[in-house]
Design a protein around this motif. Structure first.
Motif, PDB file in Angstrom:
ATOM      1  N   UNK A  91       0.826  -1.206   0.000  1.00 48.44           N
ATOM      2  CA  UNK A  91       0.000   0.000   0.000  1.00 48.44           C
ATOM      3  C   UNK A  91       0.861   1.257   0.000  1.00 48.44           C
ATOM      4  N   UNK A  92       1.962   1.218   0.734  1.00 46.28           N
ATOM      5  CA  UNK A  92       2.874   2.365   0.744  1.00 46.28           C
ATOM      6  C   UNK A  92       3.463   2.590  -0.647  1.00 46.28           C
ATOM      7  N   UNK A  93       3.796   1.484  -1.322  1.00 44.61           N
ATOM      8  CA  UNK A  93       4.352   1.586  -2.672  1.00 44.61           C
ATOM      9  C   UNK A  93       3.311   2.121  -3.652  1.00 44.61           C
ATOM     10  N   UNK A  94       2.057   1.687  -3.497  1.00 50.67           N
ATOM     11  CA  UNK A  94       0.989   2.166  -4.374  1.00 50.67           C
ATOM     12  C   UNK A  94       0.721   3.652  -4.153  1.00 50.67           C
ATOM     13  N   UNK A  95       0.809   4.089  -2.909  1.00 54.45           N
ATOM     14  CA  UNK A  95       0.623   5.511  -2.607  1.00 54.45           C
ATOM     15  C   UNK A  95       1.705   6.347  -3.274  1.00 54.45           C
ATOM     16  N   UNK A  96       2.933   5.864  -3.205  1.00 53.28           N
ATOM     17  CA  UNK A  96       4.038   6.577  -3.847  1.00 53.28           C
ATOM     18  C   UNK A  96       3.893   6.557  -5.362  1.00 53.28           C
ATOM     19  N   UNK A  97       3.406   5.429  -5.886  1.00 47.06           N
ATOM     20  CA  UNK A  97       3.251   5.289  -7.338  1.00 47.06           C
ATOM     21  C   UNK A  97       2.220   6.271  -7.881  1.00 47.06           C
ATOM     22  N   UNK A  98       1.207   6.575  -7.070  1.00 46.25           N
ATOM     23  CA  UNK A  98       0.154   7.500  -7.504  1.00 46.25           C
ATOM     24  C   UNK A  98       0.694   8.900  -7.763  1.00 46.25           C
ATOM     25  N   UNK A  99       1.861   9.191  -7.208  1.00 46.33           N
ATOM     26  CA  UNK A  99       2.482  10.501  -7.407  1.00 46.33           C
ATOM     27  C   UNK A  99       3.644  10.448  -8.395  1.00 46.33           C
ATOM     28  N   UNK A 100       3.861   9.279  -8.987  1.00 44.99           N
ATOM     29  CA  UNK A 100       5.011   9.101  -9.880  1.00 44.99           C
ATOM     30  C   UNK A 100       4.586   9.336 -11.328  1.00 44.99           C
ATOM     31  N   UNK A 101       5.238  10.252 -12.033  1.00 44.38           N
ATOM     32  CA  UNK A 101       4.846  10.538 -13.424  1.00 44.38           C
ATOM     33  C   UNK A 101       5.286   9.427 -14.368  1.00 44.38           C
ATOM     34  N   UNK A 102       4.544   9.283 -15.446  1.00 43.32           N
ATOM     35  CA  UNK A 102       4.856   8.247 -16.422  1.00 43.32           C
ATOM     36  C   UNK A 102       6.197   8.510 -17.098  1.00 43.32           C
ATOM     37  N   UNK A 103       6.663   9.748 -17.056  1.00 41.21           N
ATOM     38  CA  UNK A 103       7.958  10.070 -17.665  1.00 41.21           C
ATOM     39  C   UNK A 103       9.100   9.297 -17.021  1.00 41.21           C
ATOM     40  N   UNK A 104       8.882   8.809 -15.790  1.00 38.60           N
ATOM     41  CA  UNK A 104       9.947   8.085 -15.093  1.00 38.60           C
ATOM     42  C   UNK A 104      10.143   6.671 -15.626  1.00 38.60           C
ATOM     43  N   UNK A 105       9.173   6.153 -16.366  1.00 41.12           N
ATOM     44  CA  UNK A 105       9.299   4.781 -16.876  1.00 41.12           C
ATOM     45  C   UNK A 105       9.195   4.700 -18.395  1.00 41.12           C
ATOM     46  N   UNK A 106       8.855   5.799 -19.067  1.00 40.30           N
ATOM     47  CA  UNK A 106       8.675   5.750 -20.520  1.00 40.30           C
ATOM     48  C   UNK A 106      10.014   5.577 -21.229  1.00 40.30           C
TER      49      UNK A 106
END
Length: 234
Positions: free
Chosen positions: A68-83
């Motif tokens: 859940x902590x990881x999902x919370x952080x992921x919700x704030x992570x832009x797609x530019x970080x993995x594209x």
């Protein structure tokens, strides 16, 4: 043939600031596997795939609190970080051959199509490529079948083939000549299911069939076979 006639125009795109979960939902909603990532002026800045997005989500084997902590952080992570930012592109003037070569070389399922200003105007996928070649080669044309014969090496093969088929009231809509392992073959899409008659007519003028029909086969397909089954000889 140019991909402009077969690409998916005006594709769905996302901005680099979109969150990973939001992009994942968009991909699932539209059943896409690839999404172009564009700047405010629609110029291409990257590409994201369903695989990129799945890999970004935390594993289900993690304990619930950690996940859940990881999902919370992921919700704030832009797609530019993995594209992917190194993206091979096509243009509307690219040919089907260009697309086939690049899709195979890059081992991807789709490529963005951009204009001269690198603005995204479409997406061209493997599915689009198959649809284009299906049309180009007449695959599935009602009342047609594919016949292959060996080139006899004599002059004017197409003229002789056309004359022989015309004498038997058979029309052909496609013709391709290829060479494989030192032997040249001619592939004809004919508007008939009576393949045996076509083979006989071509053998009479020196063209050996690549595959002889078995004696028990009638060489004819049903009207609803769409050029498959016994009506397809390759």
């Amino acid at each position: 043939m140019y991909i402009a006639s077969y690409m998916s125009p005006s594709p769905v795109t996302v901005g680099p600031e979109e969150s990973i979960p939001a992009v994942h939902r968009l991909l699932q909603e539209h059943k896409f596997r690839h999404l172009p990532v564009v700047a405010a002026d629609k110029t291409l800045v990257g590409m994201v795939t369903d695989r990129d997005l799945r890999s970004a989500f935390p594993s289900t084997v993690l304990c619930e609190s950690v996940r859940q902590a990881a999902l919370t952080a992921l919700a704030e992570t832009p797609v530019s970080s993995i594209m992917s930012t190194r993206v091979t592109v096509l243009t509307p003037a690219s040919t089907l051959d260009d697309a086939l070569f690049l899709l195979d070389r890059e081992r991807v399922g789709a490529l963005p199509v951009v204009d001269a200003s690198r603005r995204v105007v479409g997406v061209f996928s493997v599915r689009d490529l198959l649809r284009a070649y299906k049309e180009l080669f007449g695959v599935g044309e009602r009342g047609s079948a594919l016949v292959a014969v060996f080139d006899d090496g004599q002059p004017h093969p197409l003229t002789r083939i056309a004359r022989a088929l015309e004498e038997h009231d058979v029309t052909f809509t496609r013709v391709i000549r290829t060479e494989h392992e030192g032997r040249a073959r001619i592939y004809l899409r004919v508007k008939t299911f009576n393949i045996r008659a076509v083979q006989t007519a071509l053998q009479a003028i020196g063209f050996a069939p690549e595959l002889n029909l078995p004696p028990e086969s009638s060489g004819e397909g049903s009207e609803n076979s769409g050029g498959t089954g016994s009506g397809l000889v390759i």
